[in-house]
Design an enzyme around this catalytic site. Structure first.
Site, PDB file in Angstrom:
ATOM      1  N   TYR A 270      -6.161  -7.047  -0.581  1.00 21.42           N
ATOM      2  CA  TYR A 270      -6.612  -6.861   0.806  1.00 21.42           C
ATOM      3  C   TYR A 270      -5.468  -6.301   1.657  1.00 21.42           C
ATOM      4  CZ  TYR A 270      -9.784  -7.303   4.668  1.00 21.42           C
ATOM      5  OH  TYR A 270     -10.640  -6.995   5.705  1.00 21.42           O
TER       6      TYR A 270
ATOM      7  N   LYS B 131     -11.641   5.498  -3.251  1.00 21.74           N
ATOM      8  CA  LYS B 131     -11.847   4.177  -2.652  1.00 21.74           C
ATOM      9  C   LYS B 131     -13.313   3.903  -2.354  1.00 21.74           C
ATOM     10  CE  LYS B 131     -11.403   1.171   1.118  1.00 21.74           C
ATOM     11  NZ  LYS B 131     -11.086  -0.010   0.313  1.00 21.74           N
TER      12      LYS B 131
ATOM     13  N   GLU C  53      -8.320 -11.346   9.209  1.00 18.78           N
ATOM     14  CA  GLU C  53      -8.766 -10.877   7.891  1.00 18.78           C
ATOM     15  C   GLU C  53      -8.046 -11.571   6.753  1.00 18.78           C
ATOM     16  OE1 GLU C  53      -9.057  -6.221   8.083  1.00 18.78           O
ATOM     17  OE2 GLU C  53      -7.788  -7.002   9.664  1.00 18.78           O
TER      18      GLU C  53
HETATM   19  P1  IOT Z   1     -11.400  -3.531  -0.077  1.00 11.72           P
HETATM   20  O1  IOT Z   1     -10.146  -2.746  -0.021  1.00 11.72           O
HETATM   21  O2  IOT Z   1     -12.569  -2.919  -0.798  1.00 11.72           O
HETATM   22  O3  IOT Z   1     -11.204  -4.985  -0.657  1.00 11.72           O
HETATM   23  C1  IOT Z   1     -10.113  -5.776  -0.321  1.00 11.72           C
HETATM   24  C2  IOT Z   1      -9.735  -6.610  -1.544  1.00 11.72           C
HETATM   25  O4  IOT Z   1     -10.802  -7.528  -1.851  1.00 11.72           O
HETATM   26  C3  IOT Z   1      -9.542  -5.815  -2.834  1.00 11.72           C
HETATM   27  O5  IOT Z   1      -8.262  -5.250  -2.933  1.00 11.72           O
HETATM   28  C4  IOT Z   1      -9.811  -6.859  -3.892  1.00 11.72           C
HETATM   29  O6  IOT Z   1      -8.685  -7.697  -4.097  1.00 11.72           O
HETATM   30  C5  IOT Z   1     -10.918  -7.682  -3.268  1.00 11.72           C
HETATM   31  N1  IOT Z   1     -12.252  -7.159  -3.679  1.00 11.72           N
HETATM   32  C6  IOT Z   1     -12.934  -6.141  -3.129  1.00 11.72           C
HETATM   33  N2  IOT Z   1     -14.114  -5.955  -3.746  1.00 11.72           N
HETATM   34  C7  IOT Z   1     -14.178  -6.882  -4.714  1.00 11.72           C
HETATM   35  C8  IOT Z   1     -15.148  -7.226  -5.704  1.00 11.72           C
HETATM   36  N3  IOT Z   1     -16.285  -6.554  -5.801  1.00 11.72           N
HETATM   37  N4  IOT Z   1     -14.885  -8.248  -6.544  1.00 11.72           N
HETATM   38  C9  IOT Z   1     -13.719  -8.932  -6.451  1.00 11.72           C
HETATM   39  N5  IOT Z   1     -12.775  -8.661  -5.532  1.00 11.72           N
HETATM   40  C10 IOT Z   1     -12.990  -7.655  -4.680  1.00 11.72           C
HETATM   41  C11 IOT Z   1     -11.875  -3.686   3.728  1.00 11.72           C
HETATM   42  C12 IOT Z   1     -12.115  -3.088   2.409  1.00 11.72           C
HETATM   43  O7  IOT Z   1     -12.509  -1.957   2.237  1.00 11.72           O
HETATM   44  O8  IOT Z   1     -11.818  -3.919   1.396  1.00 11.72           O
HETATM   45  N6  IOT Z   1     -10.532  -4.108   3.891  1.00 11.72           N
HETATM   46  C13 IOT Z   1      -9.510  -3.127   4.263  1.00 11.72           C
HETATM   47  C14 IOT Z   1      -9.112  -3.157   5.711  1.00 11.72           C
HETATM   48  C15 IOT Z   1     -10.209  -3.339   6.697  1.00 11.72           C
HETATM   49  C16 IOT Z   1      -9.925  -2.723   8.029  1.00 11.72           C
HETATM   50  N7  IOT Z   1      -9.205  -3.644   8.872  1.00 11.72           N
HETATM   51  C17 IOT Z   1      -8.511  -3.264   9.947  1.00 11.72           C
HETATM   52  N8  IOT Z   1      -8.483  -2.013  10.350  1.00 11.72           N
HETATM   53  N9  IOT Z   1      -7.835  -4.190  10.578  1.00 11.72           N
HETATM   54  C18 IOT Z   1      -8.243  -3.414   3.443  1.00 11.72           C
HETATM   55  O9  IOT Z   1      -7.198  -2.836   3.760  1.00 11.72           O
HETATM   56  O10 IOT Z   1      -8.295  -4.178   2.489  1.00 11.72           O
HETATM   57 MG    MG Z   2      -8.569  -1.954  -0.655  1.00 12.99          MG
END
Ligand code: IOT
Ligand code: MG
Length: 514
Positions: free
Chosen positions: A346, A442, A381
């Site tokens: 994250y 992504k 977050e």
């Molecule tokens: P994303 O980057 O897809 O997911 C964040 C983390 O959640 C991943 O790196 C992984 O560790 C876990 N994860 C995601 N999908 C799964 C899955 N299907 N199964 C298991 N673990 C999973 C949103 C995002 O796209 O998440 N987060 C952004 C930031 C959001 C914007 N915030 C902001 N502007 N303040 C991020 O950077 O992670």
């Molecule tokens: Mg990510």
């Protein structure tokens, strides 16, 4: 030791006159072992409750100074060395922070690289509250004429008796409860003058850099590789069986690769819904790295109905962020019980512009990154309560202070390069992951898991017009926040359908299950 050994959260009241009777145990969302703490200094009394995983030191005291530390410190060796006391790196993190306070005073919070929230009662009866650079362990406070309550969960302060007072330097939460949030990268010294709470000092301990470094490819890639390795290693804390939540995207795959490189048995877990999943790409990574991998499928309508739990954990009313966090919370709640340390990917997208992969040209990409770095505070977050609701400790290597400083300040042309998003990170992981992972575009967690579409589908099914879906999600999130955080209702008492019905009718009455 398997799993974490730390204080995951706390509530405490520091009072001066007269001592208010200890309230019943605060209702934390974090599920851990609770223990009472108390101390006194210069006519001030501290009484509270720590919620822990394992059996850590809770309140530590030395020379009339008392410290309650939630979370952990990642630059322990560096701090111990600077203190001229290498053995300090072998004690608890709270003891190390107390030693740092003795040595540096407020500057200690500028030196620590960690994931923590701290409450300190100093020898003069002053109250010091501090967050880490990213405010990744949210810290809240509420003052009245007789004392100040400090907690890592806003809900434990929202219903307290007594007329609340304003606290300069902290951000007041709307809703009239008097609860304030200590901002990211901030340390405050509070003192009382004739029954008034006064902010004696406010120190910024970190701000996101706005300068950029135009370094060569090789240097940038080497730096990112080294700092990510270090960020993962310090977060493993010698746990023999860490878990990585793995989507199969570059961010979490990079964390898994470094976790495996540091040895031990690494568990990985991926979640999806009947509508959508990323099981294939995650499996490729798990197979390549040899992690102990599992998959979890959650029905999307069950997932959406857990939104009240996401509000209970994150204590926010932002529906977009709730959509990102919900799949993770649902996953954590379904993992087998027991001590567990989770590492996630994250946050990588924030300094690297991963959410803006279609933004052109580079100066605009850099502006949106600067904007995201200026607006993350308060979104919670990375709150440990997200996994704490399932008794799990989670930590996020990409928001390690040193790695984050490096990532933010890279020239945006290293973030998008040769038509590829997050180029520098992909290069830094080049020899550790399969080629298809390195080049995979992504997919946001809400997209990969089908969360956004599930919430949307449910609203459409209930007759919300398509043009009002976003507005309806935002209003539902605000209503749930009001009920669960400000009015301290348990998430199981809050029905998604009734919140929707109440929102749609524009009624102000809340949606409780009959
Ligand atoms: P994303 O980057 O897809 O997911 C964040 C983390 O959640 C991943 O790196 C992984 O560790 C876990 N994860 C995601 N999908 C799964 C899955 N299907 N199964 C298991 N673990 C999973 C949103 C995002 O796209 O998440 N987060 C952004 C930031 C959001 C914007 N915030 C902001 N502007 N303040 C991020 O950077 O992670
Ligand atoms: Mg990510």
């Amino acid at each position: 030791m398997m799993g974490p050994n730390l204080v995951a959260g706390f509530w405490a009241r520091v009072s001066w006159s007269p001592r208010r009777a200890a309230p019943e145990t605060p209702r934390f969302a974090t599920q851990g072992h609770t223990s009472a703490v108390s101390a006194a200094s210069a006519g001030r009394h501290l009484q509270g409750v720590a919620v822990s995983f394992g059996a850590p030191d809770t309140l530590v005291s030395d020379g009339g100074i008392h410290l309650l530390l939630a979370g952990e410190i990642y630059n322990r060796d560096e701090v111990a060395k600077a203190l001229g006391n290498a053995s300090a790196a072998h004690g608890s993190d709270a003891t190390l922070v107390l030693a740092a306070w003795h040595h540096w005073g407020m500057t200690a919070f500028r030196i620590l690289n960690g994931r923590f929230a701290a409450l300190l009662l100093d020898g003069g009866g002053r109250v010091v509250v501090a967050t880490d650079h990213a405010g990744s362990v949210p810290l809240w406070l509420r003052a009245d004429a007789h004392g100040v309550d400090v907690s890592t969960e806003a809900k434990t302060l929202a219903g307290l008796p007594g007329t609340p007072l304003g606290v300069a330097g902290a951000q007041l939460l709307p809703g009239g409860t008097g609860v304030h949030r200590v901002q990211a990268g901030t340390a405050l010294i509070l003192e009382t003058v004739q029954g008034e709470v006064r902010t004696a000092n406010r120190v910024y301990t970190w701000i996101p850099p706005v300068s950029r470094a135009a370094v060569g490819e090789e240097i940038a890639v080497g730096r990112v590789r080294r700092l990510l390795a270090q960020a993962v290693q310090t977060r493993l804390r010698d746990d023999p069986e860490p878990t990585v939540v793995l989507s199969g995207g570059i961010d979490s795959s990079g964390v898994a690769a470094h976790a495996v490189a540091h040895g031990g048995l690494v568990h990985s877990v991926s979640m999806g819904t009947e509508a959508s999943d990323e099981f294939g790409p995650a499996k490729v990574v798990a197979g390549h790295l040899g992690t102990d991998h599992s998959e979890m499928t959650i029905h999307s309508s069950d997932l959406v109905r857990e939104l009240p739990w996401a509000v209970w954990a994150a204590e926010i009313a932002d529906h977009t962020i709730l959509e990102y966090l919900l799949p993770l919370i649902a996953l954590y709640r379904r993992l087998p019980p027991g001590p567990r340390r989770v590492l996630t990917g994250y946050g990588a997208d924030i300094p690297l512009g991963g959410m803006h992969r279609h933004t052109e040209p580079l100066d605009l990409l850099d502006s949106v990154i600067a904007h995201d770095m200026a607006t993350f505070d308060g979104l919670n977050e990375m709150s440990p309560v997200i996994s704490g609701v399932a008794g799990i400790w989670s930590t996020h290597p990409y928001w390690d202070r040193d790695l984050l400083d490096c990532l933010i300040s890279l020239d945006p042309g290293l973030k998008r390069r040769y038509g590829r998003d997050k180029w520098v990170l992909r290069e830094a992981l080049a020899r550790m992951l399969p080629a298809e992972t390195l080049s995979r575009p992504k997919l946001g967690i809400h997209e990969g898991s089908g969360t956004s579409s599930a919430w949307t589908a449910l609203l459409l099914e209930k007759g919300v017009p398509p043009g009002r879906v976003e507005q309806c999600k935002a209003a539902m999130a605000r209503r749930m926040h009001d009920l669960i955080v400000l009015r301290t209702r348990h998430p199981d008492e809050i029905s998604f359908d009734e919140v929707l019905a109440a929102t749609e009718k524009g009624r102000t009455r809340h949606g409780l299950k009959q």
